[in-house]
Design a protein around this motif. Structure first.
Motif, PDB file in Angstrom:
ATOM      1  N   ARG A  39       0.660  -1.499  -0.168  1.00  0.00           N
ATOM      2  CA  ARG A  39       0.217   0.033  -0.288  1.00  0.00           C
ATOM      3  C   ARG A  39       0.823   1.239   0.227  1.00  0.00           C
ATOM      4  O   ARG A  39       0.660   1.854  -0.589  1.00  0.00           O
ATOM      5  N   ARG A  40       1.907   1.261   0.920  1.00  0.00           N
ATOM      6  CA  ARG A  40       2.833   2.872   0.673  1.00  0.00           C
ATOM      7  C   ARG A  40       3.176   2.605  -0.765  1.00  0.00           C
ATOM      8  O   ARG A  40       3.971   3.840  -0.901  1.00  0.00           O
ATOM      9  N   LEU A  41       3.589   1.847  -0.998  1.00  0.00           N
ATOM     10  CA  LEU A  41       4.447   1.544  -1.847  1.00  0.00           C
ATOM     11  C   LEU A  41       3.601   2.275  -3.695  1.00  0.00           C
ATOM     12  O   LEU A  41       4.184   2.891  -4.987  1.00  0.00           O
ATOM     13  N   ARG A  42       2.052   2.809  -3.780  1.00  0.00           N
ATOM     14  CA  ARG A  42       1.617   3.347  -4.580  1.00  0.00           C
ATOM     15  C   ARG A  42       1.295   4.552  -4.224  1.00  0.00           C
ATOM     16  O   ARG A  42       2.003   4.842  -5.327  1.00  0.00           O
ATOM     17  N   HIS A  43       2.349   5.002  -2.964  1.00  0.00           N
ATOM     18  CA  HIS A  43       2.191   6.134  -2.770  1.00  0.00           C
ATOM     19  C   HIS A  43       3.548   6.567  -3.355  1.00  0.00           C
ATOM     20  O   HIS A  43       4.055   8.133  -3.637  1.00  0.00           O
TER      21      HIS A  43
ATOM     22  N   GLY B  62      10.841  -1.187 -13.096  1.00  0.00           N
ATOM     23  CA  GLY B  62       9.353  -1.342 -13.189  1.00  0.00           C
ATOM     24  C   GLY B  62       8.436  -0.795 -13.615  1.00  0.00           C
ATOM     25  O   GLY B  62       9.088  -0.554 -14.871  1.00  0.00           O
ATOM     26  N   ALA B  63       7.475  -0.283 -13.340  1.00  0.00           N
ATOM     27  CA  ALA B  63       6.164   0.610 -13.964  1.00  0.00           C
ATOM     28  C   ALA B  63       6.713   1.793 -14.118  1.00  0.00           C
ATOM     29  O   ALA B  63       7.394   2.400 -12.897  1.00  0.00           O
ATOM     30  N   PRO B  64       6.301   2.590 -14.628  1.00  0.00           N
ATOM     31  CA  PRO B  64       7.038   4.157 -15.488  1.00  0.00           C
ATOM     32  C   PRO B  64       6.547   4.835 -14.241  1.00  0.00           C
ATOM     33  O   PRO B  64       5.216   4.795 -12.936  1.00  0.00           O
ATOM     34  N   ALA B  65       6.986   6.024 -14.581  1.00  0.00           N
ATOM     35  CA  ALA B  65       6.757   7.075 -13.529  1.00  0.00           C
ATOM     36  C   ALA B  65       5.216   7.285 -13.629  1.00  0.00           C
ATOM     37  O   ALA B  65       4.426   7.793 -12.634  1.00  0.00           O
ATOM     38  N   GLU B  66       5.059   8.126 -14.790  1.00  0.00           N
ATOM     39  CA  GLU B  66       3.584   8.223 -14.606  1.00  0.00           C
ATOM     40  C   GLU B  66       3.023   7.939 -15.889  1.00  0.00           C
ATOM     41  O   GLU B  66       3.586   6.813 -17.090  1.00  0.00           O
ATOM     42  N   GLY B  67       1.700   8.330 -16.388  1.00  0.00           N
ATOM     43  CA  GLY B  67       0.921   7.637 -17.192  1.00  0.00           C
ATOM     44  C   GLY B  67      -0.072   5.957 -17.112  1.00  0.00           C
ATOM     45  O   GLY B  67       0.415   5.508 -15.638  1.00  0.00           O
TER      46      GLY B  67
ATOM     47  N   GLY C 203      -0.831   3.684 -13.026  1.00  0.00           N
ATOM     48  CA  GLY C 203      -2.044   3.827 -12.694  1.00  0.00           C
ATOM     49  C   GLY C 203      -2.357   1.809 -12.857  1.00  0.00           C
ATOM     50  O   GLY C 203      -2.953   1.537 -11.526  1.00  0.00           O
ATOM     51  N   ARG C 204      -1.716   0.941 -13.157  1.00  0.00           N
ATOM     52  CA  ARG C 204      -1.840  -0.588 -13.369  1.00  0.00           C
ATOM     53  C   ARG C 204      -0.939  -1.203 -12.505  1.00  0.00           C
ATOM     54  O   ARG C 204      -1.602  -1.369 -11.878  1.00  0.00           O
ATOM     55  N   ALA C 205       0.095  -0.781 -11.973  1.00  0.00           N
ATOM     56  CA  ALA C 205       0.648  -0.780 -10.886  1.00  0.00           C
ATOM     57  C   ALA C 205      -0.072  -0.650  -9.553  1.00  0.00           C
ATOM     58  O   ALA C 205       0.910  -1.627  -8.916  1.00  0.00           O
ATOM     59  N   ARG C 206      -0.717   0.699  -9.427  1.00  0.00           N
ATOM     60  CA  ARG C 206      -1.237   1.039  -8.484  1.00  0.00           C
ATOM     61  C   ARG C 206      -2.161  -0.017  -8.235  1.00  0.00           C
ATOM     62  O   ARG C 206      -2.634  -0.180  -7.196  1.00  0.00           O
TER      63      ARG C 206
END
Length: 727
Positions: A190-194, A249-254, A258-261
């Motif tokens: 959860r913390r990695l989402r933000h 991993g996932a790109p910083a934006e885009g 969102g999919r990673a979150r």
């Protein structure tokens, strides 16, 4: 930290209410064990025997609440046997100071060295010293001493019998440890989402691994649900970190971010559901929305490359976690594992095979700079000195002073002082409460026995909320026991307060006279962590260079060693921050910056580990060269940190430059990027610990100036005058 601030911290710590889950059923069962021996002894024999029985049952019951992974009935029996032995041996030497004082000193020293085995062993051993001090005043002959020792051992047997007949939440501590590990990984996701670079504390995983070590007999009855999820939590932790990290991993934006979150949130929900299932033994319930998120649609998947691989691996691991957690509600026993005993589970030595382990642990701590050895010396000195001082006082229960010292002393400064404050506060409240009740009910041995049992139950109930609050009812329990034996409250209450104050003062003074400060140990602990992290990172890189099963085993071994080194550093660092000692070798700011740099270094290795290629993958020869350079430089830098020299990363820079200039295609972008992150973290570490010649000379002076400024600011803030006024 100044002494003034240190005292403020220990007072707050000693009186803080710890937020923890109460266990009233366990407290009720343990209090029933106390009642089971007090009642018959009081009815059939005498109050003196009832007091001995209560001592054995109460202390053995308290030992079962300590953090341990062995069966509670074994702990109760061991505590009862130790209490009985110390009682009888103490009586044999009692009567003359020339024989009793050496015995007391040696017994207290051995009890202090028991901390080399663990905190549970140290606490139980300290109670045997208290038993020796109390019960030598009760018997009048060797025959009666044997009887009292037998009655004390009977108290431990009563507790063990109740644990056997009325098990409450079997394997509950092991379930909680595993559930806490899964919940910690869920919180991390959860913390990695933000915050894609959020830190993770591996302590829950280390505790779960410790809980997973069982004896062969325990392995035959361990629930199936306690087998697999710990390893899954380890792997999921690295995969979610790799998915969230914008570098590998996932790109910083885009859309990819969102999919990673979404995946991270769904992973947290699944892990929480698995943790609840394991903790309670109930079926797993995953929110439908989270299950939908975990369905991978290859046609519309927005993640690419290493991020897509991490997402697919995460979904696979979460499916395994749900499958294992779902078996937690099934009834039945674990079948006997085939093959050698150590092949299927982590082996914990049985009680009969524990002696060589104890001997090795104690031998490692028999050195002058060991905190455990110094604690044992302090314990022996304070126990004998407190007994001598109390013997000269016109008080009937002088043994309370050395008992107070022995029970509050710990190998570190902060816990010793905090427990001394907590014991005094709890004793004051407890004797005040007990005094009021004694005056209200009048002299009645049976009523006092019942009140003692109730006080014991309340003490057990609050044992995890803070030492002061548990000690309040322990003090009331002692007053009721003495009242049951015919002691007048007007005599016992003032004695209890004065002697507790004396014992606490002796314990605090002992640490000042013969301390074991952790602050000077910081450079050594940092060096150990740096070297262990270097070996772990090199092992991961060698798995890229040659992905074999042997190299994977080396990675696991190096990871565990790195975690142990980090835990040792963290423990030393936390204690050093609470000590009223001027920094030596590392200032507080340097230690904090070095810690953050090493965390980033270890995190980069973890990210690389999550993408270690399979056995049939292509080799990466550049990774082997970088691993050699990294291991060599970190080993030399560990020596430099110990000897207060500036570390150098020349070989690492050369190897990374050669890797970047390789003509072959980049066959492992995650490994290359991880190597760059590691080099950056090592540079930050060098910046944190390196000093110019001028800084080496004036560093201590600057730290002293900061301390003086903090003291002055604190004095102005509370309106107090400087402590050194007029001098």
């Amino acid at each position: 930290m100044t002494w003034l601030r240190a005292f403020g911290d220990v007072v707050r710590s000693g009186l803080t209410v710890e937020e923890t889950r109460l266990e009233p059923l366990l407290a009720l069962r343990t209090a029933a064990g106390v009642a089971l021996v007090i009642g018959p002894a009081l009815w059939l024999v005498s109050p003196a025997y009832a007091a001995s029985a209560a001592l054995g049952a109460f202390s053995s019951g308290g030992a079962t609440f300590q953090r341990t992974w062995r069966p509670r009935k074994v702990i109760a029996l061991g505590a009862g046997a130790g209490l009985a032995l110390s009682t009888f041996v103490g009586y044999l030497a009692a009567g003359r100071l020339v024989t009793f004082l050496p015995l007391l000193a040696v017994w207290a020293f051995v009890a202090g060295m028991a901390w080399a085995v663990g905190s549970t062993a140290g606490i139980v051993a300290a109670t045997t010293v208290g038993s020796m001090l109390v019960t030598i005043t009760l018997p009048t002959s060797i025959g009666q001493a044997l009887e009292h020792a037998g009655v004390i051992a009977l108290g431990g047997m009563a507790q063990a019998m109740l644990i056997l007949l009325f098990p409450i939440r079997r394997w509950g501590a092991h379930r909680d440890a595993l559930a806490d590990a899964l919940a910690a990984v869920a919180d991390y996701a959860r913390r990695l989402r933000h915050d894609p670079t959020a830190p993770f504390d591996p302590e829950p995983l280390m505790t779960a691994r410790d809980a997973a070590a069982v004896t062969p007999s325990q392995a035959r009855t361990r629930p199936p649900v306690l087998h697999g999820p710990r390893g899954l939590a380890e792997r999921i932790r690295s995969v979610v970190a790799a998915l969230a990290d914008p570098d590998v991993g996932a790109p910083a934006e885009g859309p990819g971010r969102g999919r990673a979150r979404e995946l991270l949130g769904a992973a947290a929900d699944v892990l929480d559901a698995a943790a609840r299932s394991i903790r309670r033994g109930t079926p797993t319930e995953v929110p439908p929305g989270s299950a939908d998120v975990l369905r991978v649609d290859e046609e519309h998947e927005v993640l690419e490359g290493p991020a897509q691989q991490a997402a697919e691996r995460l979904v696979e691991l979460l499916g395994e976690a749900l499958e294992i957690a779902g078996s937690g509600s099934a009834r039945g026993k674990m079948p006997t594992p085939p093959g050698p005993a150590g092949a299927q589970f982590l082996v914990r030595p049985t009680m009969f095979r524990l002696l060589p382990v104890v001997v090795r642990a104690v031998r490692r701590e028999l050195r002058r700079d060991s905190p455990v050895f110094r604690h044992a010396v302090r314990l022996a000195a304070v126990a004998t000195l407190g007994y001598l001082i109390a013997a000269q006082l016109p008080l009937a229960h002088g043994y309370w002073a050395p008992i107070a010292s022995v029970m509050v002393m710990r190998p570190d400064f902060h816990r010793t002082y905090a427990r001394a404050v907590a014991r005094l506060a709890g004793t004051l409240a407890g004797v005040a409460l007990a005094t009021g009740m004694v005056r209200a009910v009048g002299p009645d041995a049976h009523v006092f026995g019942a009140l003692a049992v109730v006080s014991a139950g309340l003490s057990y109930t609050l044992i995890r909320t803070g030492y002061a609050y548990s000690q309040c009812f322990t003090a009331a329990y002692v007053v009721f026991l003495l009242g049951m034996g015919g002691q007048a409250w007007r005599q016992t209450v003032p004695e209890r307060v004065v002697l507790t104050l004396l014992g606490g003062a002796l314990a605090m003074l002992a640490y000042v006279v013969y301390p074991a400060w952790e602050t000077p140990r910081l450079p050594g602990r940092l060096a150990d962590w740096l070297a262990a992290n270097g070996r772990y990172a090199a092992a991961v890189l060698r798995s890229y260079a040659e992905p074999t099963r042997e190299h994977r085993a080396d990675v696991r071994k190096a990871l565990l060693a790195s975690r142990e080194a980090r835990a040792a550093w963290q423990e030393t660092y936390d204690r050093a921050r609470q000590e009223p000692v001027r920094p030596r070798g590392l200032t507080s700011r340097e230690a904090e910056e070095a810690q953050e740099a090493l965390k980033r270094f270890g995190r980069a290795a973890m990210l690389m580990e999550s993408h270690v290629p399979r056995a049939d993958s292509r080799f990466v020869p550049e990774a082997e060269r970088f691993a050699e350079a990294l291991e060599a430089d970190t080993a030399q830098a560990a020596v430099d940190v110990r000897e207060h020299r500036n570390p150098d990363w020349g070989r690492v820079e050369e190897a990374l430059h050669a890797w970047e200039g390789a003509t072959a295609g980049d066959r492992s972008p995650v490994a290359r990027r991880g190597a760059e992150l590691q080099k950056r973290a090592l540079e930050d570490l060098a910046t944190a610990v390196s000093r110019t010649p001028l800084e080496r000379d004036v560093g201590s002076a600057r730290e002293e100036q900061r301390v003086r400024a903090a003291v002055a600011a604190a004095a102005e803030g509370d309106g107090s005058e400087p402590a050194h006024r007029g001098g």
